[in-house]
Design a protein around this motif. Structure first.
Motif, PDB file in Angstrom:
ATOM      1  N   ALA A 123      35.261   1.903 -29.268  1.00  0.00           N
ATOM      2  CA  ALA A 123      35.795   3.111 -28.633  1.00  0.00           C
ATOM      3  C   ALA A 123      36.947   2.774 -27.715  1.00  0.00           C
ATOM      4  O   ALA A 123      37.962   3.484 -27.669  1.00  0.00           O
ATOM      5  N   SER A 124      36.818   1.654 -26.990  1.00  0.00           N
ATOM      6  CA  SER A 124      37.898   1.227 -26.099  1.00  0.00           C
ATOM      7  C   SER A 124      39.141   0.843 -26.890  1.00  0.00           C
ATOM      8  O   SER A 124      40.270   1.148 -26.488  1.00  0.00           O
ATOM      9  N   ALA A 125      38.933   0.191 -28.038  1.00  0.00           N
ATOM     10  CA  ALA A 125      40.062  -0.208 -28.881  1.00  0.00           C
ATOM     11  C   ALA A 125      40.792   1.008 -29.442  1.00  0.00           C
ATOM     12  O   ALA A 125      42.004   0.961 -29.695  1.00  0.00           O
ATOM     13  N   LEU A 126      40.067   2.106 -29.601  1.00  0.00           N
ATOM     14  CA  LEU A 126      40.672   3.345 -30.101  1.00  0.00           C
ATOM     15  C   LEU A 126      41.207   4.217 -28.977  1.00  0.00           C
ATOM     16  O   LEU A 126      41.574   5.372 -29.199  1.00  0.00           O
ATOM     17  N   SER A 127      41.233   3.653 -27.769  1.00  0.00           N
ATOM     18  CA  SER A 127      41.751   4.347 -26.571  1.00  0.00           C
ATOM     19  C   SER A 127      40.937   5.592 -26.228  1.00  0.00           C
ATOM     20  O   SER A 127      41.469   6.552 -25.668  1.00  0.00           O
ATOM     21  N   ILE A 128      39.659   5.560 -26.564  1.00  0.00           N
ATOM     22  CA  ILE A 128      38.777   6.662 -26.174  1.00  0.00           C
ATOM     23  C   ILE A 128      38.315   6.407 -24.744  1.00  0.00           C
ATOM     24  O   ILE A 128      37.794   5.325 -24.442  1.00  0.00           O
ATOM     25  N   PRO A 129      38.490   7.352 -23.834  1.00  0.00           N
ATOM     26  CA  PRO A 129      38.066   7.141 -22.445  1.00  0.00           C
ATOM     27  C   PRO A 129      36.581   6.807 -22.347  1.00  0.00           C
ATOM     28  O   PRO A 129      35.775   7.261 -23.160  1.00  0.00           O
ATOM     29  N   TYR A 130      36.235   6.014 -21.329  1.00  0.00           N
ATOM     30  CA  TYR A 130      34.839   5.591 -21.153  1.00  0.00           C
ATOM     31  C   TYR A 130      33.899   6.787 -21.047  1.00  0.00           C
ATOM     32  O   TYR A 130      32.833   6.806 -21.675  1.00  0.00           O
ATOM     33  N   SER A 131      34.306   7.783 -20.259  1.00  0.00           N
ATOM     34  CA  SER A 131      33.440   8.945 -20.063  1.00  0.00           C
ATOM     35  C   SER A 131      33.190   9.684 -21.370  1.00  0.00           C
ATOM     36  O   SER A 131      32.076  10.126 -21.646  1.00  0.00           O
ATOM     37  N   GLN A 132      34.234   9.804 -22.200  1.00  0.00           N
ATOM     38  CA  GLN A 132      34.079  10.511 -23.467  1.00  0.00           C
ATOM     39  C   GLN A 132      33.228   9.713 -24.448  1.00  0.00           C
ATOM     40  O   GLN A 132      32.382  10.279 -25.154  1.00  0.00           O
ATOM     41  N   SER A 133      33.458   8.401 -24.512  1.00  0.00           N
ATOM     42  CA  SER A 133      32.660   7.569 -25.420  1.00  0.00           C
ATOM     43  C   SER A 133      31.195   7.562 -25.007  1.00  0.00           C
ATOM     44  O   SER A 133      30.297   7.560 -25.856  1.00  0.00           O
ATOM     45  N   MET A 134      30.947   7.574 -23.696  1.00  0.00           N
ATOM     46  CA  MET A 134      29.573   7.606 -23.215  1.00  0.00           C
ATOM     47  C   MET A 134      28.914   8.941 -23.562  1.00  0.00           C
ATOM     48  O   MET A 134      27.766   8.991 -24.014  1.00  0.00           O
ATOM     49  N   GLN A 135      29.657  10.022 -23.368  1.00  0.00           N
ATOM     50  CA  GLN A 135      29.117  11.365 -23.608  1.00  0.00           C
ATOM     51  C   GLN A 135      28.904  11.641 -25.089  1.00  0.00           C
ATOM     52  O   GLN A 135      27.877  12.210 -25.474  1.00  0.00           O
ATOM     53  N   ASP A 136      29.853  11.241 -25.928  1.00  0.00           N
ATOM     54  CA  ASP A 136      29.824  11.624 -27.340  1.00  0.00           C
ATOM     55  C   ASP A 136      29.186  10.577 -28.254  1.00  0.00           C
ATOM     56  O   ASP A 136      28.708  10.921 -29.341  1.00  0.00           O
ATOM     57  N   ILE A 137      29.181   9.313 -27.833  1.00  0.00           N
ATOM     58  CA  ILE A 137      28.733   8.240 -28.739  1.00  0.00           C
ATOM     59  C   ILE A 137      27.476   7.537 -28.226  1.00  0.00           C
ATOM     60  O   ILE A 137      26.463   7.477 -28.917  1.00  0.00           O
ATOM     61  N   ILE A 138      27.558   7.007 -27.019  1.00  0.00           N
ATOM     62  CA  ILE A 138      26.499   6.128 -26.526  1.00  0.00           C
ATOM     63  C   ILE A 138      25.273   6.909 -26.047  1.00  0.00           C
ATOM     64  O   ILE A 138      24.140   6.635 -26.469  1.00  0.00           O
ATOM     65  N   LEU A 139      25.488   7.886 -25.170  1.00  0.00           N
ATOM     66  CA  LEU A 139      24.360   8.594 -24.558  1.00  0.00           C
ATOM     67  C   LEU A 139      23.488   9.329 -25.574  1.00  0.00           C
ATOM     68  O   LEU A 139      22.249   9.253 -25.474  1.00  0.00           O
ATOM     69  N   PRO A 140      24.059  10.027 -26.575  1.00  0.00           N
ATOM     70  CA  PRO A 140      23.191  10.687 -27.571  1.00  0.00           C
ATOM     71  C   PRO A 140      22.281   9.701 -28.307  1.00  0.00           C
ATOM     72  O   PRO A 140      21.107   9.997 -28.549  1.00  0.00           O
ATOM     73  N   GLN A 141      22.819   8.527 -28.640  1.00  0.00           N
ATOM     74  CA  GLN A 141      21.998   7.519 -29.318  1.00  0.00           C
ATOM     75  C   GLN A 141      20.901   6.985 -28.394  1.00  0.00           C
ATOM     76  O   GLN A 141      19.757   6.770 -28.813  1.00  0.00           O
TER      77      GLN A 141
END
Length: 224
Positions: A123-141
């Motif tokens: 997510a960081s390599a794709l320039s996705i902000p930490y907050s967005q990656s946490m909300q949309d990718i990490i936290l749901p899992q």
């Protein structure tokens, strides 16, 4: 046997009148604890050191001391310290919320740390902000992984809510109803067994709901 049941069933119905109050002392704190615990978990993982130190201290205090002591300190000590009088209901809700938030914090933190770090790096390599990656990718899992543990915490909260009967003016929960009936009938066993039945029904419903939600999420994931 039939005569015993005919005597016991009315006691169960009388004690069951405390179920709404027990649910209020259980599910309001659970909702507060889920929101606060999630925020605390995220702060513990990514916030500046002073905030992480505070979160660690908070969690250690509320996980390392008995809930009944926390309830008494909040109900009787907090008004002395702050000068603000708390209602018995609010004191109970606050105590249960603060206590459960500490456990939810550790549950969600463990769930997040169990996710492959490569996803955060991608997510960081794709320039996705930490907050967005946490909300949309990490936290749901993470929430899917820790769902059974969160259900267990909600069950513990329902059972621990019984100590609210120690405070006056907190309403008529299941345990208080059983105590009143015991004093009226000069019989301890039947009302307490009736209270146990009521708690068992609530916790069984939570177990079933948790299992159904877990199955639904697994099927949804497989379909995706």
């Amino acid at each position: 046997m039939i005569s015993l049941l005919s005597q016991f069933v009315p006691t169960v119905w009388a004690v069951a009148e405390g179920i709404p109050t027990t649910l209020a002392y259980s599910f309001i704190p659970l909702l507060v604890a889920f929101a606060a615990g999630t925020a605390l978990a995220l702060a513990k993982l990514a916030a500046p050191k002073p905030i992480r130190w505070f979160v660690n201290f908070y969690v250690s205090i509320f996980r390392g001391t008995p809930l009944v002591i926390q309830l008494m300190v909040i109900a009787y000590g907090l008004p002395v310290i702050t000068g603000v009088k708390l209602s018995a209901f609010f004191a109970g809700i606050l105590a249960f919320s603060l206590n459960s938030a500490a456990y939810v914090c550790e549950i969600i933190r463990a769930g997040i740390e169990g996710i492959d770090k490569g996803q955060c790096e991608a997510a960081s390599a794709l320039s996705i902000p930490y907050s967005q990656s946490m909300q949309d990718i990490i936290l749901p899992q993470a929430l899917k992984r820790v769902l059974p543990t969160l259900v267990s915490e909600s069950i513990n909260l329902v059972k621990e809510s019984a100590i609210i009967s120690m405070l006056p003016g907190t309403g008529f929960d299941i345990t208080r109803q059983a105590q009143i009936i015991s004093m009226q009938n000069y019989s301890f066993l039947e009302p307490m067994l009736a209270a146990a039945v009521c708690y068992y029904i609530i916790t069984s419903c939570l177990n079933i709901a948790g299992s159904m939600l877990e199955d639904y999420l697994q099927k949804a994931q497989a379909h995706d």
